[in-house]
Design an enzyme around this catalytic site. Structure first.
Site, mmCIF file in Angstrom:
data_model
loop_
_atom_site.group_PDB
_atom_site.id
_atom_site.type_symbol
_atom_site.label_atom_id
_atom_site.label_comp_id
_atom_site.label_asym_id
_atom_site.label_seq_id
_atom_site.Cartn_x
_atom_site.Cartn_y
_atom_site.Cartn_z
ATOM 1 N N GLY A 244 0.840 -1.203 0.000
ATOM 2 C CA GLY A 244 0.000 0.000 0.000
ATOM 3 C C GLY A 244 0.865 1.238 0.000
ATOM 4 N N VAL A 248 0.976 4.575 5.249
ATOM 5 C CA VAL A 248 0.553 3.492 6.132
ATOM 6 C C VAL A 248 1.729 2.547 6.411
ATOM 7 C CG1 VAL A 248 -1.066 1.578 6.427
ATOM 8 C CG2 VAL A 248 -1.827 3.678 5.305
ATOM 9 N N GLY A 249 2.574 2.346 5.397
ATOM 10 C CA GLY A 249 3.742 1.471 5.564
ATOM 11 C C GLY A 249 4.645 1.950 6.696
ATOM 12 N N GLU A 266 5.614 -3.344 0.754
ATOM 13 C CA GLU A 266 5.768 -2.941 -0.650
ATOM 14 C C GLU A 266 4.937 -1.685 -0.833
ATOM 15 O OE1 GLU A 266 5.097 -1.931 -3.690
ATOM 16 O OE2 GLU A 266 4.829 -3.703 -4.970
ATOM 17 N N GLU A 396 4.304 9.782 -6.256
ATOM 18 C CA GLU A 396 3.558 8.728 -6.960
ATOM 19 C C GLU A 396 2.126 9.211 -7.191
ATOM 20 O OE1 GLU A 396 2.614 5.048 -4.890
ATOM 21 O OE2 GLU A 396 3.252 3.947 -6.670
HETATM 22 P P1 ADP Z 1 -4.191 3.531 -1.110
HETATM 23 O O1 ADP Z 1 -4.099 4.985 -0.801
HETATM 24 O O2 ADP Z 1 -3.548 3.157 -2.381
HETATM 25 O O3 ADP Z 1 -5.569 2.949 -0.940
HETATM 26 P P2 ADP Z 1 -3.456 2.575 1.479
HETATM 27 O O4 ADP Z 1 -2.103 2.385 2.057
HETATM 28 O O5 ADP Z 1 -4.331 3.609 2.092
HETATM 29 O O6 ADP Z 1 -3.237 2.822 -0.053
HETATM 30 O O7 ADP Z 1 -4.260 1.200 1.466
HETATM 31 C C1 ADP Z 1 -3.670 -0.059 1.336
HETATM 32 C C2 ADP Z 1 -4.289 -0.994 2.345
HETATM 33 O O8 ADP Z 1 -3.989 -0.495 3.651
HETATM 34 C C3 ADP Z 1 -5.813 -1.090 2.284
HETATM 35 O O9 ADP Z 1 -6.215 -2.418 2.595
HETATM 36 C C4 ADP Z 1 -6.249 -0.132 3.361
HETATM 37 O O10 ADP Z 1 -7.521 -0.422 3.891
HETATM 38 C C5 ADP Z 1 -5.185 -0.359 4.408
HETATM 39 N N1 ADP Z 1 -5.035 0.745 5.369
HETATM 40 C C6 ADP Z 1 -5.356 2.054 5.216
HETATM 41 N N2 ADP Z 1 -5.083 2.731 6.344
HETATM 42 C C7 ADP Z 1 -4.565 1.849 7.241
HETATM 43 C C8 ADP Z 1 -4.082 1.937 8.584
HETATM 44 N N3 ADP Z 1 -4.065 3.079 9.248
HETATM 45 N N4 ADP Z 1 -3.600 0.811 9.147
HETATM 46 C C9 ADP Z 1 -3.581 -0.365 8.490
HETATM 47 N N5 ADP Z 1 -4.054 -0.516 7.237
HETATM 48 C C10 ADP Z 1 -4.540 0.573 6.613
#
Ligand code: ADP
Length: 492
Positions: A244, A248-249, A266, A396
């Site tokens: 993602g 969040v990473g 990733e 990005e």
């Molecule tokens: P994008 O902006 O491309 O959607 P995200 O990183 O927000 O990328 O989302 C990738 C995944 O991470 C999704 O399954 C999303 O629900 C999850 N996600 C978003 N916020 C959080 C968080 N605070 N903690 C854990 N997972 C999250």
């Protein structure tokens, strides 16, 4: 059974519930979220939305399946058979899985059915083959006094894995995490992205049908800040694997730091496509354009910085413009369409903001740049000429927006390629082997494609460095990432 109507077929699915301990269950607080079709903005269905208590139940179920259940104790060959059967079932259900992916996130149906779903079963087949080949190393060691010594290593399953996946390739990325984790003997709690959960829920059902014991794979669909955050922070996990955003990473990495927990991240990229003057453009233009416009640019490995030798820049720009202008933007289920939709309105607005920023910072907009005037979240493939310091070249975008940047010398090309916080992948187009060999070791990336773009293979590792993430998926490295290596010194 609910029916999902698409413009091509109707698909019957099970109630879209959480999957805990091999059963479909509603969220404890009854919460749901609504899945929307990005091609016409209509509601598809309401999906059970996991909260912290549900995540807790899913982690307990995975822990029980790991500690008491048959999965980790089965022979590798038996685990491999389950994964092989899963691959077969995925193939048999390819049309259904593809329709669910396309209706939720707007990727061309032809690409999901010909590309992503076969790739998903391919990943299960690949790791089915590894399941009975998880071995350590052995070596004789020098004697100590009268004692002879011998050393060996064991590779044991890590335990319970939390997996969080994105919406852009839901089944494929779920497979990258679930198949090696299960092959290694781990159990999993998987949270799919809220924009595209249905194919993952079907995948979990197919794994159950393939003979996966209850609790070995649990799925907790839900919102990122609710279910995702609860899973990432859960103390009962031995590993978190995440694909993602860097935002969040980074958070997942800091949580893992506190808990000394293993992670694989990733996080996307801003990848360079280096086009040297001796590139075979007739062949390469296809890949350069695909690296920008495939799946409307919603690909972590997209090659959105097209770094071209000044002598051929006009030709490359013309090639990209031709590809952009010949795109048939429309219903992703229509076989005449060559460009589908952006996943949701927020993401479309984000792309439009980047395009405005490109213009206002002085990049030359060569083609595209507009939202398509019809219902749904469609945007024109867009080409800018600009420099590497522009926001559109640094961040990005996750949309079909290419920026062409020129160079004069190979050193300058390498410096431009490396001038980014990301480091996922790079492409080199050249017919001169000496140039290719000179450039490969100097690029700070995890993966390089020469004279091509971005198609993964399950046998080769996938992953990046710096803001693109940590660790590798796929291949032997992707399997090892779900094992703990134990070293044994024997004296006798
Ligand atoms: P994008 O902006 O491309 O959607 P995200 O990183 O927000 O990328 O989302 C990738 C995944 O991470 C999704 O399954 C999303 O629900 C999850 N996600 C978003 N916020 C959080 C968080 N605070 N903690 C854990 N997972 C999250």
């Amino acid at each position: 059974m609910p029916t999902i109507a698409t413009s091509r077929t109707s698909v019957e699915i099970s109630d879209p519930l959480l999957r805990i301990g091999g059963r479909g269950v509603a969220a404890r607080d009854g919460e749901t979220y609504t899945s929307v079709n990005p091609a016409d903005e209509t509601t598809i269905i309401d999906i059970a939305s996991a909260g912290a208590e549900d995540v807790d139940a899913a982690v307990s179920s995975a822990r029980k399946a790991f500690e008491d259940g048959p999965w980790a104790r089965m022979s590798g060959a038996e685990r491999g058979q389950v994964l092989s059967r899963a691959a077969e079932l995925i193939e048999q259900n390819a049309a259904k899985l593809s329709a669910l992916e396309t209706v939720e996130m707007g990727k061309l149906y032809q690409h999901t059915v010909d590309g992503d779903i076969p790739a998903t079963s391919g990943v299960f087949r690949h790791f089915a083959g590894w399941a009975d080949k998880i071995t350590g190393q052995s070596t004789t060691l020098p004697d100590v006094g009268p004692q002879h010594r011998f050393g060996f290593t064991l590779r044991q399953p890590l335990g319970v894995v939390g997996a969080i996946t994105p919406w852009n390739n839901p089944a494929v990325v779920a497979a990258w995490k679930v198949a090696p984790a299960l092959a290694a003997g781990c159990t999993v709690v998987l949270k799919p992205a809220e924009d595209a959960s249905l194919s993952t829920l079907l995948l979990a059902e197919l794994l159950d049908k393939a003979g996966l014991p209850a609790g070995a794979l649990n799925v907790v669909p839900g919102l990122g800040p609710r279910a995702g955050a609860a899973l990432a922070a859960h103390p009962g996990l031995d590993k978190v694997t995440f694909t993602g955003s860097p935002r969040v990473g980074k958070h997942i990495q800091s949580l893992a730091g506190e808990k000394f927990r293993k992670i694989t991240l990733e996080l996307g990229g801003k990848s360079p496509q280096l086009v040297f003057p001796d590139a075979d453009l007739e062949q390469s233009m296809f890949w350069i354009a695909m690296g920008n416009f495939y799946h409307q640019g919603q690909v972590c490995a997209a090659g959105t910085r097209v770094i071209v030798h000044e002598s051929i820049a006009d030709k490359v720009v013309d090639g990209l413009v031709a590809a952009a202008q010949s795109a048939v933007i429309g219903d992703p289920f229509d076989e005449n369409s060559t460009q589908g939709t952006i996943v949701n309105e927020r993401q479309l607005d984000n792309i439009m903001r980047y395009i405005d920023k490109g213009r206002s910072e002085g990049a030359e907009l060569v083609t595209g740049g507009n939202r398509v005037d019809r219902p749904g979240f469609f945007v024109e493939p867009t080409v800018f000429r600009g420099t590497n310091d522009l926001t559109i070249a640094r961040e990005e975008i996750f949309g079909p927006v290419a920026t062409v940047i020129t160079f004069r010398t190979t050193e300058e090309a390498i410096a431009l390629a490396n001038d980014t916080r990301y480091g996922l992948n790079a492409m080199i187009y050249s017919s001169n082997l000496a140039t290719v060999h000179q450039v490969i070791p100097q690029l700070r990336v995890g993966m390089i494609w020469v004279n091509g773009w971005g198609v993964p293979d399950p046998s080769l590792p996938w992953g990046g460095r710096e803001a693109s993430g940590i660790g590798r998926e796929l291949g032997r490295s992707g399997l090892d990432a779900f094992t703990e290596e134990k070293t044994v010194h024997l004296a006798f």
